[in-house]
Design a protein around this motif. Structure first.
Motif, PDB file in Angstrom:
ATOM      1  N   GLN A  66      -3.335   6.676  -1.131  1.00 41.14           N
ATOM      2  CA  GLN A  66      -3.883   5.347  -0.889  1.00 41.14           C
ATOM      3  C   GLN A  66      -5.409   5.376  -0.839  1.00 41.14           C
ATOM      4  O   GLN A  66      -6.078   4.500  -1.396  1.00 41.14           O
ATOM      5  CB  GLN A  66      -3.334   4.779   0.430  1.00 41.14           C
ATOM      6  CG  GLN A  66      -3.842   3.380   0.783  1.00 41.14           C
ATOM      7  CD  GLN A  66      -3.501   2.347  -0.275  1.00 41.14           C
ATOM      8  OE1 GLN A  66      -2.403   2.363  -0.827  1.00 41.14           O
ATOM      9  NE2 GLN A  66      -4.430   1.456  -0.580  1.00 41.14           N
ATOM     10  N   LYS A 101       0.839  -1.199   0.000  1.00 48.66           N
ATOM     11  CA  LYS A 101       0.000   0.000   0.000  1.00 48.66           C
ATOM     12  C   LYS A 101       0.872   1.247   0.000  1.00 48.66           C
ATOM     13  O   LYS A 101       2.024   1.219   0.444  1.00 48.66           O
ATOM     14  CB  LYS A 101      -0.933   0.002   1.213  1.00 48.66           C
ATOM     15  CG  LYS A 101      -1.970  -1.125   1.204  1.00 48.66           C
ATOM     16  CD  LYS A 101      -2.969  -0.963   2.322  1.00 48.66           C
ATOM     17  CE  LYS A 101      -4.002  -2.090   2.278  1.00 48.66           C
ATOM     18  NZ  LYS A 101      -4.808  -2.054   1.037  1.00 48.66           N
ATOM     19  N   SER A 140      -7.662   3.226  -3.335  1.00 51.83           N
ATOM     20  CA  SER A 140      -8.582   2.242  -2.737  1.00 51.83           C
ATOM     21  C   SER A 140     -10.025   2.502  -3.114  1.00 51.83           C
ATOM     22  O   SER A 140     -10.838   1.576  -3.102  1.00 51.83           O
ATOM     23  CB  SER A 140      -8.448   2.271  -1.206  1.00 51.83           C
ATOM     24  OG  SER A 140      -7.147   1.945  -0.797  1.00 51.83           O
ATOM     25  N   GLN A 197      -6.903  -3.043  -4.061  1.00 52.32           N
ATOM     26  CA  GLN A 197      -6.456  -2.194  -2.960  1.00 52.32           C
ATOM     27  C   GLN A 197      -7.564  -1.872  -1.956  1.00 52.32           C
ATOM     28  O   GLN A 197      -7.352  -1.154  -0.992  1.00 52.32           O
ATOM     29  CB  GLN A 197      -5.874  -0.875  -3.508  1.00 52.32           C
ATOM     30  CG  GLN A 197      -4.515  -1.004  -4.155  1.00 52.32           C
ATOM     31  CD  GLN A 197      -3.405  -1.218  -3.136  1.00 52.32           C
ATOM     32  OE1 GLN A 197      -3.591  -1.095  -1.933  1.00 52.32           O
ATOM     33  NE2 GLN A 197      -2.216  -1.580  -3.620  1.00 52.32           N
TER      34      GLN A 197
END
Length: 415
Positions: A404, A214, A408, A414
Motif C-alpha cells: 500500500q 486499500k 500510494s 490511493q
C-alpha cells in the motif's frame, strides 16, 4: 534472339516476379513452447489459403521478451506481428507509436468489449491487438492419489486444508507443489489464484483502482494469511524450489496438488502417466459466491513500422476468425478462445476449467490494469511479498502495508 533463349529469359523473369510476390511476415512472441504448434498447425493452415504470404514464428525466452522486443522496436528490426501481453505493457508500446491502431479491423467485431479491454486505450477509443486467449487459474490434482487416499475434491477452504492435512499425515506424497524461489509463482499461482474469493473479483479490483479500497484492508490481507498457511504442506526445501522443480514434482507423481492455471494442461498432458483433475479456488464458506481469475492473457498486434501492412492485416483478420479460434484452442488446450464464436474443446481437463465460467464470477489479475504503471511496480512487488509470506519472512499485515505504501507513493487515487 532465338526462341529457346527468349523462352528461358521469360521463364526466369516469371520466376523472379513470383519470388518477389512472396512476402514473409515474422511473429515476435514470448511463448517459445508454442513453436511446434505454430509451425505444424497454425501457419500451414493460413499459408494454404493465402499463397504468397509466408510466416515465421520467432519466439524469445519469456523472461527476456519485453526487453528484447523493446530493443528491436527501437532499432527498427522487430517482426511484423507482435504478440501482446495484456494491459499496461502493450498499452505503453501503443502510446509510443510502436503498435498500430487496429480498431477498424473487421475481425474486431468477433470480440466482446471485455475481451478487447486488455488491449485498448483507457477510454476504449482504440484497440491495438487482436485478442487470442485467456487462461483460468485453479488447482490441478493427481486423481489417482486422490482415489488411493479416499480424498474428495474440496469446495470450501476448510475442506481444502483438511485434504492437505490428510495427505501430509499419510506421508507418501507432498501435499502441494509450489516453490518460493521464482517469486512470480507464489503471486500468480498463489495470491492471484485464491485472492478474488476474498476481494470479490471485479468489485474489489475496481475499488482498488478507484481508491475506495486499500491493500491494508482485510479483503487484500486475508489471502496473504491463507497463503502463509500453505507452507506447512509444500514439502522440504520449498523455499529454494523453482517453477520447473514444482512442475517436475507434480508430473513425476510425487505431489498430489498443483496450484496453477489452465496454461499447464498442454505442458502436462504428454508428461504424466496418471489421471489429472482440476478444481476451482475453494470458497471461504459453503454457499459463498465462487470467483475465478479468467485472465485475458495473449493477443496479436501489428508493428507500426512493418513494411507489409496489408499482408499483416490479412493475417490478423484470420487470427480473429472462428477457424483460428478452434485451431488454437485445441492445439493449445488451456488457452481459451476470446472469440465470440463458441469453440468445442476436445481436452477434458480444459473443458473442466472452462466449465467454471458457468458457476463462478470472472475477474482478471488485480495488478495488471493501471496499478503497475508506476514505481514501485505493484505487480513485481506482489511477487516479492507473496514469496516472503509463503516463506514466513514477512507477515501478511506487513506485506499489505508495504504494498500500500508503494502504491500510494505514485498512484493519485490511493494517496
Amino acid at each position: 534472339m532465338n526462341k529457346p533463349v527468349l523462352l528461358a529469359l521469360l521463364a526466369s523473369t516469371m520466376l523472379a516476379t513470383a519470388a518477389q510476390a512472396d512476402v514473409t511476415l515474422t511473429i515476435e512472441s514470448w511463448r517459445n513452447d508454442d513453436l511446434a504448434i505454430w509451425q505444424q498447425t497454425l501457419i500451414p493452415a493460413f499459408e494454404a489459403a493465402n499463397p504468397g504470404i509466408r510466416l515465421v514464428f520467432a519466439p524469445t525466452a519469456p523472461a527476456d521478451y519485453n526487453a528484447v522486443l523493446n530493443s528491436k522496436l527501437d532499432a527498427g528490426s522487430a517482426g511484423d506481428l507482435i504478440t501482446c501481453r495484456p494491459f499496461d505493457a502493450s498499452l505503453e508500446l501503443y502510446n509510443k507509436g510502436k503498435l498500430a491502431d487496429l480498431t477498424a479491423l473487421g475481425a474486431m467485431a468477433n470480440f466482446s468489449d471485455v475481451a478487447k479491454s486488455a488491449w485498448q486505450t483507457d477510454d476504449g477509443s482504440a484497440t491495438f491487438c487482436v485478442p487470442m486467449a485467456s487462461v483460468i487459474h485453479g488447482f490441478i490434482y493427481n486423481a489417482d492419489i486422490f482415489a488411493e487416499l479416499g480424498l474428495e475434491v474440496p469446495k470450501t477452504e476448510a475442506e481444502f486444508f483438511a485434504v492437505l492435512e490428510k495427505i501430509k499425515e499419510e506421508g507418501s506424497y507432498i501435499p502441494m507443489a509450489m516453490g518460493a524461489q521464482d517469486q512470480w509463482e507464489a503471486a500468480t499461482m498463489g495470491y492471484q489464484n485464491i485472492g478474488p474469493t476474498y476481494w470479490k473479483g471485479e468489485e474489489g479490483r475496481k475499488a482498488l483502482i478507484a481508491g475506495t479500497s486499500k491493500l491494508t484492508d482485510e479483503a487484500w490481507v486475508a489471502p496473504f494469511a491463507t497463503l502463509a498457511k500453505w507452507k506447512d504442506y509444500l514439502g522440504d526445501g520449498f523455499e529454494a524450489q523453482t517453477y520447473p522443480d514444482s512442475q517436475n514434482l507434480f508430473t513425476l507423481g510425487r505431489a498430489a496438488i498443483y496450484p496453477t492455471g489452465s496454461w499447464e494442461i498442454g505442458v502436462f498432458n504428454p508428461q504424466v502417466s496418471f489421471k489429472m483433475g482440476a478444481f476451482a479456488p475453494p470458497v471461504v464458506n459453503a454457499g459463498d459466491t465462487c470467483y475465478i481469475s479468467d485472465h485475458t492473457d495473449i493477443a496479436l498486434g501489428m508493428n507500426a513500422g512493418t513494411k507489409h501492412p496489408e499482408e499483416t492485416k490479412k493475417f490478423l483478420e484470420w487470427v480473429g476468425s472462428a477457424e483460428f479460434a478452434t485451431l488454437y484452442a485445441n492445439a493449445l488446450p488451456g488457452f481459451f478462445s476470446l472469440n465470440a464464436t463458441p469453440v468445442t474443446m476436445e481436452d477434458p481437463l480444459a473443458q473442466e476449467f472452462v466449465s467454471w465460467r458457468d458457476s463462478c464470477q470472472p475477474t482478471i489479475r488485480s495488478t495488471y490494469q493501471i496499478l503497475s504503471r508506476g514505481t514501485p511496480n505493484l505487480e513485481n512487488e506482489t511477487w516479492n511479498a507473496s514469496a516472503n509470506v509463503l516463506r514466513g519472512s514477512e507477515t501478511p499485515e506487513d506485506a499489505g502495508k508495504r504494498l500500500q505504501e508503494g502504491l500510494s507513493s505514485w498512484y493519485e487515487p490511493q494517496k
